[in-house]
Design an enzyme around this catalytic site. Structure first.
Site, mmCIF file in Angstrom:
data_model
loop_
_atom_site.group_PDB
_atom_site.id
_atom_site.type_symbol
_atom_site.label_atom_id
_atom_site.label_comp_id
_atom_site.label_asym_id
_atom_site.label_seq_id
_atom_site.Cartn_x
_atom_site.Cartn_y
_atom_site.Cartn_z
ATOM 1 N N HIS A 38 0.879 -1.169 0.000
ATOM 2 C CA HIS A 38 0.000 0.000 0.000
ATOM 3 C C HIS A 38 0.920 1.224 0.000
ATOM 4 C CE1 HIS A 38 -2.342 -3.031 2.329
ATOM 5 N NE2 HIS A 38 -3.404 -2.498 1.792
ATOM 6 N N ASP A 48 2.357 2.019 3.321
ATOM 7 C CA ASP A 48 3.287 1.053 3.919
ATOM 8 C C ASP A 48 4.722 1.480 3.683
ATOM 9 O OD1 ASP A 48 1.106 -0.635 4.339
ATOM 10 O OD2 ASP A 48 1.481 -1.800 2.513
#
Ligand code: XUL
Ligand code: CO
Length: 436
Positions: A100, A103
């Protein structure tokens, strides 16, 4: 930078070894049905679980030792973390990873600054991909963690939040494209409701479809040619999510004219939360030509939440590979380990044990499925079971030549249908056991 995993060397295939840090079944080079195991299985590590999940749960703090990570949200730490991740991918011998946006790069005070952070990290990821040959299976955006998304993102009651999510996804698509990503996943983390009392469901569904159409348009505008996926999940964090299972996603995509643009990314634990087997979800997707990619993990049937355990159940992996092989195998997709180590498995080496187990379990599933297919045991049975459709009245019905009127005339003349044959459920289960 010092090695993040200095005690672990490259994981080798050594079926005779007693060393748990070896593959016993996953031989990347071995050929099955004309492709290597690596080409079939296309393993991917999920950045969020492997490098951002510290092992915390609702009742306790994180436990994982991640000596490469200083625990801060700084850009420097994000860079070190990215390099540690690639060391892990390389030592494990996987071809892919997924992430993501949030992240890999810290969220700043403004969207502009956040985007700048992403650009900085993309440079590191590009260099690491080049150095190791590891590729991005798919990218995605985190549209569920920040408080602004408390009511959802594309289905928020707040139009500005919809707009923010659009801006975030636009950037995530650009980043995925810059990294040569093979695809992009939409998982509706909060695209659902907590209470119907405050929810206009029809309007929210329309908004979700509008959002996806905008993404399709933007993809064309920037020339990104990766595959879009939607990932079904029935609940958690919301009480109900609109992308609740494969069939619900398919109906939604059909209704809003999106089936040409998205395939399904199916997760084993999401299937069980929906009250289906993983096999069911894969079979449905394959049957309607929507099987795209897989989030490989396992739930705990005693628990009602997304435990995201590593897949070790050989029935699950065999069933999955039977369907995936039948559907022609992965093209853009792969097996992404959307799974985390247990809270009590807190040492860096546990990350290796967990992934090795998942990779070996899928290698065994693949080999068992290929052997079943080579011997034709299930195919032959299925062919025989449906043989009444291959000629005569069955073939005419399938060809659309007959209606109720003709079938009434046919049955009035014929009397009782031809006698049924046994479904042989137990015999088939016994046959399956011989291959596992
Ligand atoms: C959450 C989940 C996500 C998606 C990507 O249950 O599976 O991590 O895979 O957003
Ligand atoms: Co997932």
């Amino acid at each position: 930078m010092a090695e993040a995993f200095p005690k672990v060397k490259k994981i080798e295939y050594d079926p005779k070894s007693r060393n748990p840090l070896t593959f016993k079944h996953y031989n990347a080079e071995e050929v099955v049905e004309g492709k290597t195991l690596a080409e079939h299985l296309r393993f991917s590590v999920a950045f969020w679980h492997a490098f951002r999940n510290d092992g915390h749960d609702q009742f306790g703090v994180g436990t994982r030792q991640m000596p490469w990570d200083d625990g801060s949200d700084s850009l420097a730490n994000a860079k070190t973390r990215a390099r540690a991740a690639f060391e892990f991918f390389e030592k494990l011998g996987v071809g892919f990873y997924c992430f993501h946006d949030r992240d890999v790069a810290p969220e700043a005070d403004t969207l502009a600054e956040t985007n700048k952070n992403l650009d900085e990290i993309v440079k590191v990821l590009q260099a690491e991909q080049q150095r190791t040959g590891v590729k991005l299976l798919w990218g995605t955006a985190c549209l569920f963690a920040h408080p602004r998304y408390m009511h959802g993102a594309a289905t928020s009651c707040n139009a500005d939040v919809f707009a923010y999510a659009a801006a975030q996804v636009a950037k995530a698509l650009e980043v995925t494209q810059a990294l040569g990503g093979g695809g992009y996943v939409f998982w509706g983390g909060r695209e659902g409701y907590k209470s119907l009392l405050n929810t206009d469901m029809g309007r929210e569904l329309d908004h979700l479809a509008k959002f996806l159409h905008m993404a399709v348009d933007y993809k064309k505008q920037i020339g990104f040619d990766g595959q879009f996926y939607i990932e079904p999940k029935p609940k958690e964090p919301t009480k109900h999510q609109y992308d609740s299972d494969a069939a619900a996603c398919y109906a939604f995509l059909q209704r809003y004219d999106l089936t040409d643009h998205l395939k399904l990314n199916l997760e084993a634990n999401h299937a069980t939360l929906a009250g289906h087997s993983f096999h069911h979800e894969l079979e449905f997707a394959a049957a309607v030509g929507m099987l795209g990619s897989v989030d490989a993990n396992r739930g705990d049937l005693m628990l009602g939440w997304d435990t995201d355990q590593f897949p070790t159940d050989l029935y699950d992996t065999t069933f999955a590979m039977l369907t995936i092989l039948k559907a022609g195998g992965f093209t853009t997709g792969g097996l992404n380990f959307d799974a985390h180590v247990a809270r009590e498995s807190f040492e860096p080496v546990d990350l290796f044990h967990a992934h090795i187990g998942g990779m070996d379990a899928f290698a065994r599933g693949l080999k068992a499925a290929a052997a079943i297919r080579a011997d034709g045991v299930l195919d032959d049975f299925l062919k025989q079971r449906y043989s009444s459709w291959d000629s005569g009245i069955g073939a005419d019905i399938e060809a659309g030549k007959l209606g109720f009127k003709q079938l009434s005339e046919y049955m009035l003349k014929k009397g009782e249908p031809a006698p049924n044959e046994s479904g042989r459920v137990e015999m088939l289960e016994n046959i399956l056991n011989e291959y596992i």
